[in-house]
Write an enzyme that holds these catalytic residues in place. Structure first.
Site, PDB file in Angstrom:
ATOM      1  N   TRP A 155      27.355  59.331  40.839  1.00 33.45           N
ATOM      2  CA  TRP A 155      27.921  59.835  41.999  1.00 33.45           C
ATOM      3  C   TRP A 155      26.702  60.165  43.182  1.00 33.45           C
ATOM      4  O   TRP A 155      26.888  59.930  44.290  1.00 33.45           O
ATOM      5  CB  TRP A 155      28.627  60.989  41.757  1.00 33.45           C
ATOM      6  N   LYS A 176      39.105  69.145  39.744  1.00 37.85           N
ATOM      7  CA  LYS A 176      38.415  69.342  38.368  1.00 37.85           C
ATOM      8  C   LYS A 176      38.555  71.083  38.057  1.00 37.85           C
ATOM      9  O   LYS A 176      39.016  71.322  37.020  1.00 37.85           O
ATOM     10  CB  LYS A 176      36.895  69.227  38.351  1.00 37.85           C
ATOM     11  N   ASP A 189      26.699  68.082  46.129  1.00 34.81           N
ATOM     12  CA  ASP A 189      27.965  67.562  45.579  1.00 34.81           C
ATOM     13  C   ASP A 189      28.190  68.644  44.430  1.00 34.81           C
ATOM     14  O   ASP A 189      27.633  68.397  43.370  1.00 34.81           O
ATOM     15  CB  ASP A 189      27.927  66.233  45.271  1.00 34.81           C
TER      16      ASP A 189
HETATM   17  N1  PMP Z   1      31.017  63.561  43.055  1.00 36.61           N
HETATM   18  C1  PMP Z   1      31.304  63.972  41.564  1.00 36.61           C
HETATM   19  C2  PMP Z   1      30.163  64.587  40.850  1.00 36.61           C
HETATM   20  C3  PMP Z   1      32.531  63.549  40.865  1.00 36.61           C
HETATM   21  O1  PMP Z   1      32.611  63.862  39.598  1.00 36.61           O
HETATM   22  C4  PMP Z   1      33.190  62.851  41.449  1.00 36.61           C
HETATM   23  C5  PMP Z   1      34.717  62.439  40.926  1.00 36.61           C
HETATM   24  N2  PMP Z   1      34.825  62.332  39.637  1.00 36.61           N
HETATM   25  C6  PMP Z   1      33.053  62.516  42.961  1.00 36.61           C
HETATM   26  C7  PMP Z   1      31.941  62.874  43.622  1.00 36.61           C
HETATM   27  C8  PMP Z   1      34.128  61.585  43.301  1.00 36.61           C
HETATM   28  O2  PMP Z   1      35.285  62.583  44.201  1.00 36.61           O
HETATM   29  P1  PMP Z   1      36.360  61.969  44.854  1.00 36.61           P
HETATM   30  O3  PMP Z   1      37.151  61.022  44.147  1.00 36.61           O
HETATM   31  O4  PMP Z   1      37.292  63.220  45.062  1.00 36.61           O
HETATM   32  O5  PMP Z   1      35.983  61.216  46.145  1.00 36.61           O
END
Ligand code: PMP
Length: 362
Positions: free
Chosen positions: A103, A197, A173
């Site tokens: 991510w 989550k 994030d």
């Molecule tokens: N950052 C992290 C740490 C994540 O775990 C995730 C999704 N698993 C995301 C960003 C992406 O999130 P989204 O699908 O809401 O765009």
């Protein structure tokens, strides 16, 4: 009613049963409104109350100071990967990124479209099994901000404390660990997190933003991508995810009722310790992916000796009512996501299952 299984999914993830039951009631008629939560206008008095309580609950749980705004946006954490650099990289057009997983890499990819990215540290060559130490960070004191991912959902690692960045704002994030413990919000420029989550359903992203940072947001930005738009309109410039905000209100109310974030953290730590002990006491039958000091209390990642055995465990676990234990496709192995709402009893039952599985094989 059909029996609920244990949901170890990384997200969308398990929600507190109390919240689901409350939502089930309000799905037909919200008390005093005579309409479903799915049918009310985002400009109604009923929704005003909902968004206000969701904000107030977040504010009190995280002790968010008055010079911060709480936003409920759409486009997931993934859109924040773009909005953050578009709004905050100017005028210097350079930022530091700490890369601790897939991510963070995606955040870097988007930031590069706006300006220069300095990779202050990465643990990719070690398959993201640890968080870099403060002394490893090559920070640029002139950077517009430092971006990091507080919990790495795929690899199962977490920062125990935020990096120290001096005067440079920290942008975090926190998608997979927001509300799992207390934070000193004052240290951050922005904290953003997809709700799916630890806070609610997918389709709503919470952004906690220090308001004076938006002095950098240029008026030439597209309206919807400018944080100022959402601050000035209390997240109601366009139609927000009303149902998502409502569930966040219920989940944050639930956390307050169980004693706030200190109680939440204590429970999370107990749950994670139970699972890590099972792994550590298995004489190498189960192998944790993350280094001990970097272990996440939200996503527990581990392997067995062979992929075949991993498949067998996942399949037998599925049949026994433990769902979602397969690791992310980019990391393999197994992953138990045990967010705030995951019940302690479910961990006890999984540990028992894992011990029996091991005994059967040896
Ligand atoms: N950052 C992290 C740490 C994540 O775990 C995730 C999704 N698993 C995301 C960003 C992406 O999130 P989204 O699908 O809401 O765009």
């Amino acid at each position: 009613m059909e029996k609920r299984v244990y949901n170890f999914s990384a997200g969308p993830a398990i929600l507190p049963e109390e919240v689901l039951k409350e939502a089930q009631k309000d799905l037909f008629t919200l008390p005093g409104v005579g309409m479903s939560i799915l049918e009310i206008s985002h400009r109604s008095k009923a929704f005003d109350k909902i968004i206000l309580e969701a904000k107030e609950n977040l504010k009190s749980l995280l002790d968010i100071p008055d010079n911060y705004e709480i936003l409920f946006l759409q486009g997931g954490a993934s859109l924040q990967f773009s909005m953050v650099p578009m709004n905050f990289m100017p005028p210097k057009n350079k930022a530091d990124y700490i890369v601790t997983g897939s991510w963070s890499k995606k955040a870097v990819k988007e930031a590069k479209r706006t300006g220069t990215v300095n990779i202050a540290a990465t643990t990719e060559q070690e398959n993201f099994k640890r968080i870099p130490k403060q002394e490893e960070l090559k920070l640029d004191g002139e950077a517009s901000y430092v971006h990091f991912t507080s919990n790495n959902t795929i690899y199962g690692t977490e920062w125990k404390n935020e990096p120290e960045t001096g005067e440079v704002p920290i942008i975090c994030d926190a998608s997979s660990d927001i509300l799992c413990k207390k934070l000193d919000v004052n240290k951050y420029g922005i904290i953003y997190a997809g709700a799916q989550k630890n806070m609610g359903p997918s389709g709503v992203t919470v952004v906690i933003i220090k308001k004076d940072l938006t002095e950098r947001s240029l008026d030439s930005l597209p309206t919807m991508l400018n944080y100022k738009t959402h601050i000035e309109n209390n997240s109601l410039y366009n139609t927000p995810n009303t149902f998502g905000v409502y569930i966040i209100m219920l989940v944050t109310r639930w956390i307050k009722n169980i004693g706030g974030l200190d109680a939440m953290y204590k429970l999370n730590k107990e749950k994670a310790d139970m699972l890590y002990s099972c792994i550590d006491e298995s004489n190498g039958f189960y192998k944790g992916h993350a280094e001990k000091e970097s272990r996440s209390i939200m996503n527990i990642t581990f392997n067995l000796q062979t992929e075949e055995m991993e498949k067998q465990l996942i399949s037998e676990a599925g049949a026994a009512g433990f769902d979602g234990l397969k690791g992310h496709r980019s990391a393999g192995g197994l992953r138990a996501s045990i967010y705030n709402a995951f019940p302690k009893k479910g961990i006890e039952d999984l540990v028992d299952f894992m011990n029996k599985f091991q005994n059967k094989q040896s």
